[in-house]
Scaffold this active site. Structure first.
Site, PDB file in Angstrom:
ATOM      1  N   ALA A 152      34.762 -12.432   4.100  1.00  0.00           N
ATOM      2  CA  ALA A 152      33.801 -11.503   5.322  1.00  0.00           C
ATOM      3  C   ALA A 152      34.062  -9.969   4.863  1.00  0.00           C
ATOM      4  CB  ALA A 152      34.254 -11.952   6.554  1.00  0.00           C
ATOM      5  N   ILE A 179      34.372 -10.923  12.557  1.00  0.00           N
ATOM      6  CA  ILE A 179      35.792 -10.801  12.292  1.00  0.00           C
ATOM      7  C   ILE A 179      36.388  -9.800  13.238  1.00  0.00           C
ATOM      8  CG2 ILE A 179      36.101 -12.326  10.405  1.00  0.00           C
ATOM      9  CD1 ILE A 179      36.525  -9.822   8.665  1.00  0.00           C
ATOM     10  N   TYR A 201      33.602   0.825  -2.031  1.00  0.00           N
ATOM     11  CA  TYR A 201      33.864  -0.616  -1.853  1.00  0.00           C
ATOM     12  C   TYR A 201      35.266  -0.764  -2.521  1.00  0.00           C
ATOM     13  CZ  TYR A 201      33.272  -5.116  -3.519  1.00  0.00           C
ATOM     14  OH  TYR A 201      33.700  -6.709  -3.741  1.00  0.00           O
TER      15      TYR A 201
END
Ligand code: UDP
Length: 329
Positions: free
Chosen positions: A74, A52, A141
């Site tokens: 993704a 992407i 994250y």
């Protein structure tokens, strides 16, 4: 009309594609196969290999397929790795999503459902966690996922792209067909690591810290079956198709299990003693994450069907014992 599933060869993505196909949808999968598996792609979905972050690749998808909505998985998703390699997470999760959004705006694609996480909350103030509770991630994250949500908010304001952000708690379990399941390399997630012991691939499992402020000192998480997560994506697409506003939902069972309890249930399910040792804490781990999913139940009509942890671990065990090397033959 077609649904584009980015990251559809990954764990949650592949299970969502299976549910979409079963619901009669036309599905295109795009995946760079960095962590996904081509074997996990449903044979009825059209598969494109690519990244992407590659704008030409994404533009071509929208040029060549009649894509009406996007489901976006993704991303990189490991807490520990994100602490040691934060730039990887900013690059793939944040920059990748920015490229995707640019292309969506240019191609007039206005609906997207995407993976967010309980890690956006950080160390929670209240249990169960509500969607409007404080968000202060304790690892890159969670930080990149929270930044993604904010990027969607502003792009939505400016360009009318409507989104649903799904904040998953701990995804686990495997598809009822036994054809797909969890396969990460290296594996870092608790349940597949536990199951490597009865599978003869490791002697014992490590418990990361037993000095947390919890009932038995080990971390508490809310484990949710991957098929229930997949169903929530279908409901979220339906919600956007009904013209409803952008929204954020937690997805969990609302019940917390400690690491020790998860190991105990796995012992019961597998009939194996599964030895465990206490190891140091893992960087970036909050003590307790348990969802309130009342909002998803009320607004999306979501109703998890596999809420018992014993059933979830049994479905994971069914996959792992029959596929000890995952998708590798
Ligand atoms: N964990 C553990 N030993 C392991 C792997 C994980 O004790 O070998 C713990 C981890 O610290 C966390 C919980 O299990 O409290 C779930 O971790 P996992 O990586 O599966 O999911 P996360 O909560 O990071 O999304």
């Amino acid at each position: 009309m077609t649904i584009l599933v980015l990251g559809g060869a990954g764990y949650i993505g592949s299970h969502t594609v299976y549910e979409l196909i079963e619901a009669g949808e036309d599905v295109v999968i795009a995946d760079n196969l960095e962590t996904g598996h081509v074997e996990a792609c449903h044979p009825k979905a059209r598969f494109y290999k690519g990244d992407i972050r590659d704008k030409n690749f994404v533009d071509n998808l929208f040029d060549n397929e009649k894509i009406d909505s996007v489901i976006h998985f993704a991303a990189n998703s490991l807490v520990g790795e994100s602490v040691s390699n934060p730039l990887k997470y900013y690059d793939n999760n944040l920059y990748g999503t920015m490229v995707l959004l640019k292309s969506m705006v240019e191609h007039n694609v206005k609906k997207i459902v995407f993976s967010s996480t309980a890690a956006t909350y950080g160390e929670p103030e209240n249990i169960p966690i509500l969607e409007n509770d404080k968000t202060e991630p304790t690892n890159p994250y969670g930080e990149t996922k929270l930044s993604m949500e904010k990027m969607f908010k502003w792009v939505s304001n400016a360009h009318g792209v409507r989104y649903v952000s799904l904040r998953y708690f701990n995804a686990c379990g495997a598809h009822k067909s036994g054809l797909i399941g969890e396969d990460h390399n290296p594996e870092t997630h608790l349940i597949p690591l536990i199951l490597q012991v009865p599978n003869g691939q490791r002697e014992k499992v490590a418990i990361f810290g037993d000095d947390y402020d919890t009932k038995d000192g080990t971390c508490i998480r809310d484990y949710i079956h991957v098929t229930d997560l997949a169903q929530a994506h279908i409901l979220a697409v339906k919600y956007l198709n009904e013209g409803k506003e952008s929204n954020i939902f937690n997805l969990g069972n609302g019940v917390g299990f400690s690491v020790k309890e998860v190991i105990e249930i796995a012992r019961k399910v597998t009939g194996h003693p599964i030895p465990a040792i206490i190891s140091p804490r893992r960087a970036g781990d909050p003590a307790k994450l348990v969802a309130s999913s009342e909002k998803a139940r009320k607004i999306l009509g979501w109703n998890p069907e596999h809420a018992e942890l014993e059933e979830i671990i049994a479905s994971a065990w069914n996959w792992h014992k029959n596929h000890p090397k995952g998708f590798q033959k």
